[in-house]
Write a protein that holds these residues in place. Sequence first.
Motif, PDB file in Angstrom:
ATOM      1  N   LEU A 163      44.394  75.502  69.502  1.00 55.18           N
ATOM      2  CA  LEU A 163      44.921  76.862  69.548  1.00 55.18           C
ATOM      3  C   LEU A 163      43.876  77.895  69.144  1.00 55.18           C
ATOM      4  O   LEU A 163      44.087  79.081  69.266  1.00 55.18           O
ATOM      5  CB  LEU A 163      46.137  76.997  68.622  1.00 55.18           C
ATOM      6  CG  LEU A 163      47.388  76.267  69.076  1.00 55.18           C
ATOM      7  CD1 LEU A 163      48.456  76.331  68.003  1.00 55.18           C
ATOM      8  CD2 LEU A 163      47.917  76.855  70.373  1.00 55.18           C
ATOM      9  N   ARG A 164      42.755  77.400  68.642  1.00 54.56           N
ATOM     10  CA  ARG A 164      41.711  78.326  68.230  1.00 54.56           C
ATOM     11  C   ARG A 164      41.092  78.951  69.470  1.00 54.56           C
ATOM     12  O   ARG A 164      40.657  78.264  70.381  1.00 54.56           O
ATOM     13  CB  ARG A 164      40.639  77.603  67.421  1.00 54.56           C
ATOM     14  CG  ARG A 164      39.510  78.514  67.012  1.00 54.56           C
ATOM     15  CD  ARG A 164      38.970  78.115  65.657  1.00 54.56           C
ATOM     16  NE  ARG A 164      38.293  76.825  65.708  1.00 54.56           N
ATOM     17  CZ  ARG A 164      36.983  76.708  65.893  1.00 54.56           C
ATOM     18  NH1 ARG A 164      36.225  77.762  66.060  1.00 54.56           N
ATOM     19  NH2 ARG A 164      36.423  75.521  65.909  1.00 54.56           N
ATOM     20  N   LYS A 165      41.054  80.281  69.489  1.00 50.10           N
ATOM     21  CA  LYS A 165      40.532  80.971  70.669  1.00 50.10           C
ATOM     22  C   LYS A 165      39.258  81.714  70.325  1.00 50.10           C
ATOM     23  O   LYS A 165      39.032  82.087  69.178  1.00 50.10           O
ATOM     24  CB  LYS A 165      41.569  81.983  71.158  1.00 50.10           C
ATOM     25  CG  LYS A 165      42.812  81.355  71.709  1.00 50.10           C
ATOM     26  CD  LYS A 165      43.780  82.426  72.162  1.00 50.10           C
ATOM     27  CE  LYS A 165      45.185  82.097  71.734  1.00 50.10           C
ATOM     28  NZ  LYS A 165      46.031  83.226  71.552  1.00 50.10           N
ATOM     29  N   ARG A 166      38.453  81.956  71.352  1.00 49.93           N
ATOM     30  CA  ARG A 166      37.287  82.831  71.193  1.00 49.93           C
ATOM     31  C   ARG A 166      37.734  84.217  71.653  1.00 49.93           C
ATOM     32  O   ARG A 166      38.147  84.385  72.794  1.00 49.93           O
ATOM     33  CB  ARG A 166      36.127  82.357  72.068  1.00 49.93           C
ATOM     34  CG  ARG A 166      35.543  81.025  71.630  1.00 49.93           C
ATOM     35  CD  ARG A 166      34.751  80.411  72.759  1.00 49.93           C
ATOM     36  NE  ARG A 166      35.603  80.290  73.953  1.00 49.93           N
ATOM     37  CZ  ARG A 166      35.179  79.902  75.139  1.00 49.93           C
ATOM     38  NH1 ARG A 166      33.915  79.623  75.324  1.00 49.93           N
ATOM     39  NH2 ARG A 166      36.009  79.804  76.160  1.00 49.93           N
ATOM     40  N   ILE A 167      37.658  85.156  70.748  1.00 49.93           N
ATOM     41  CA  ILE A 167      38.222  86.476  71.039  1.00 49.93           C
ATOM     42  C   ILE A 167      37.160  87.563  70.871  1.00 49.93           C
ATOM     43  O   ILE A 167      36.481  87.629  69.842  1.00 49.93           O
ATOM     44  CB  ILE A 167      39.429  86.765  70.118  1.00 49.93           C
ATOM     45  CG1 ILE A 167      40.477  85.653  70.290  1.00 49.93           C
ATOM     46  CG2 ILE A 167      40.034  88.126  70.441  1.00 49.93           C
ATOM     47  CD1 ILE A 167      41.712  85.806  69.431  1.00 49.93           C
ATOM     48  N   LEU A 168      37.033  88.373  71.907  1.00 47.28           N
ATOM     49  CA  LEU A 168      36.114  89.510  71.863  1.00 47.28           C
ATOM     50  C   LEU A 168      36.881  90.762  71.436  1.00 47.28           C
ATOM     51  O   LEU A 168      37.948  91.050  71.977  1.00 47.28           O
ATOM     52  CB  LEU A 168      35.522  89.720  73.265  1.00 47.28           C
ATOM     53  CG  LEU A 168      34.764  91.030  73.514  1.00 47.28           C
ATOM     54  CD1 LEU A 168      33.517  91.127  72.630  1.00 47.28           C
ATOM     55  CD2 LEU A 168      34.356  91.126  74.994  1.00 47.28           C
ATOM     56  N   VAL A 169      36.333  91.477  70.445  1.00 41.09           N
ATOM     57  CA  VAL A 169      36.911  92.760  70.043  1.00 41.09           C
ATOM     58  C   VAL A 169      35.845  93.827  70.268  1.00 41.09           C
ATOM     59  O   VAL A 169      34.823  93.846  69.565  1.00 41.09           O
ATOM     60  CB  VAL A 169      37.349  92.756  68.557  1.00 41.09           C
ATOM     61  CG1 VAL A 169      37.910  94.120  68.154  1.00 41.09           C
ATOM     62  CG2 VAL A 169      38.383  91.658  68.293  1.00 41.09           C
ATOM     63  N   THR A 170      36.037  94.709  71.248  1.00 46.63           N
ATOM     64  CA  THR A 170      35.083  95.813  71.407  1.00 46.63           C
ATOM     65  C   THR A 170      35.514  96.949  70.487  1.00 46.63           C
ATOM     66  O   THR A 170      36.701  97.164  70.279  1.00 46.63           O
ATOM     67  CB  THR A 170      34.979  96.318  72.859  1.00 46.63           C
ATOM     68  OG1 THR A 170      36.126  97.126  73.153  1.00 46.63           O
ATOM     69  CG2 THR A 170      34.869  95.172  73.863  1.00 46.63           C
ATOM     70  N   GLY A 171      34.534  97.637  69.917  1.00 43.11           N
ATOM     71  CA  GLY A 171      34.858  98.649  68.905  1.00 43.11           C
ATOM     72  C   GLY A 171      35.282  97.980  67.609  1.00 43.11           C
ATOM     73  O   GLY A 171      35.988  98.577  66.791  1.00 43.11           O
ATOM     74  N   GLY A 172      34.834  96.748  67.405  1.00 43.85           N
ATOM     75  CA  GLY A 172      35.274  95.938  66.260  1.00 43.85           C
ATOM     76  C   GLY A 172      34.765  96.425  64.919  1.00 43.85           C
ATOM     77  O   GLY A 172      35.270  96.002  63.878  1.00 43.85           O
ATOM     78  N   ALA A 173      33.759  97.308  64.914  1.00 48.11           N
ATOM     79  CA  ALA A 173      33.259  97.835  63.632  1.00 48.11           C
ATOM     80  C   ALA A 173      33.919  99.164  63.284  1.00 48.11           C
ATOM     81  O   ALA A 173      33.525  99.838  62.331  1.00 48.11           O
ATOM     82  CB  ALA A 173      31.740  97.990  63.680  1.00 48.11           C
ATOM     83  N   GLY A 174      34.924  99.559  64.052  1.00 45.15           N
ATOM     84  CA  GLY A 174      35.632 100.801  63.773  1.00 45.15           C
ATOM     85  C   GLY A 174      36.808 100.572  62.838  1.00 45.15           C
ATOM     86  O   GLY A 174      37.011  99.470  62.310  1.00 45.15           O
ATOM     87  N   PHE A 175      37.591 101.620  62.658  1.00 46.32           N
ATOM     88  CA  PHE A 175      38.749 101.565  61.757  1.00 46.32           C
ATOM     89  C   PHE A 175      39.728 100.468  62.191  1.00 46.32           C
ATOM     90  O   PHE A 175      39.929  99.473  61.471  1.00 46.32           O
ATOM     91  CB  PHE A 175      39.388 102.955  61.733  1.00 46.32           C
ATOM     92  CG  PHE A 175      40.788 103.030  61.204  1.00 46.32           C
ATOM     93  CD1 PHE A 175      41.155 102.382  60.031  1.00 46.32           C
ATOM     94  CD2 PHE A 175      41.748 103.785  61.885  1.00 46.32           C
ATOM     95  CE1 PHE A 175      42.458 102.466  59.547  1.00 46.32           C
ATOM     96  CE2 PHE A 175      43.043 103.879  61.406  1.00 46.32           C
ATOM     97  CZ  PHE A 175      43.409 103.212  60.250  1.00 46.32           C
TER      98      PHE A 175
END
Length: 339
Positions: free
Chosen positions: A26-38
């Motif tokens: 169930l472990r996924k690789r997830i991309l978060v763009t803007g991940g260093a924002g609020f």
Amino acid sequence: ETKTPRATCRRPDPDSTDLASMTYSLRKRILVTGGAGFLGSHLCQRLLAEGHDVICVDNFFTGTKDNIAQLLDNPYFELMRHDVTFPLYLEVDEIYNLACPASPIHYQFDPVQTTKTSVHGAINMLGLAKRLKAKIFQASTSEVYGDPTIHPQPESYWGNVNPNGPRSCYDEGKRCAETLFFDYRRQHGLRVKLARIFNTYGPRMHPNDGRVVSNFIVQALRGEPITLYGNGTQTRSFCYVDDLIEGFIRLMDSPDALAGPINLGNPGEFTMIELAETIRDLTGSQSPLVHEALPTDDPRQRQPDIALARSALDWEPRVALREGLKPTIDYFEQLLRLG
Ligand code: NAD
Ligand code: UDP
Ligand code: UDP
């Protein structure tokens, strides 16, 4: 009220041979763009806590390394400096597209770049999702409703937006991103998830972006006058960040048929005078309330209609304004102490 249980994906015990290790899948690789924002930094933290691999992509325009400093030691967290207006080649299972400056001061600093970030950024992230057959989430905004003519705004309302004013780079950029998300869905069968986010507050929001929650808290902590624009009877609805992130995750995990758009926000409505007095009370500040000119086109009222989120995601905010303001004030106190 209880939350709908979600599948948790805890990291497996490496010595275990039992079925528990199956949760590993169930472990996924997830991309978060803007991940260093609020919002992005809270989302990265939450996804890591659920046992996922997180790749944070950010160009640090409004985000900071401080926001994610506590994640950098985590081996399942990767930080990449990259501007989403350029193509990006990675292998991931899910994408949360949050990259975009969010407050007028920031998005009007370089309005052409703001539109590029929303539009080219969406095209690149959708192209990436298409190649990978990955599910993709878009952080849209209540601003797509513009200066609304109906209150509160249901998702079916098309909005009232100026196409060529100083706010248009943000509003129209986000509207075009919505178009792209739904065309990739119709044309390429992509699994998309689109949230329309209303005013959100919490630790790691920007101290200098001119928004009311940060302004009032900083003014109260410094003992400076609290600036009420106009007579202060206009209302807003503020969602605590943890509630919002729960909404993101529920939407992402919902059935593919639910693409949205879906409003996420807190319908509790307060006047700016009430907000100022609550903050003064919680900080023990003696700051006087002063009135300043009301900005042009300042909406009298903004309140999300979250009937769809309630029924489709079984989601609603749980953190009351007073409760959410406490950790937010603690955050700003520490920030001001550090200078
Ligand atoms: P934020 O400014 O803190 O975060 C945005 C992040 O995106 C920053 O880290 C910034 O450096 C990064 N970024 C900007 N342009 C980029 C680019 N071209 N390439 C890579 N990274 C880039 O703002 P936030 O409040 O966390 O907002 C996150 C998202 O949620 C935004 O898309 C915003 O429009 C949306 N949103 C936020 C709110 C709110 O109340 N905070 C309300 C509605 C919508
Ligand atoms: N793209 C990307 N990463 C990928 C795949 C595509 O950044 O893994 C970008 C690519 O630069 C392209 C955009 O996404 O411009 C849109 O991709 P799509 O496949 O939809 O369109 P096309 O490549 O046909 O222009
Ligand atoms: N506001 C205020 N004093 C401030 C900053 C904002 O009275 O120092 C008011 C502003 O006029 C608006 C409300 O607070 O009515 C919310 O403003 P914000 O810019 O935070 O968000 P938005 O108008 O986009 O909802």
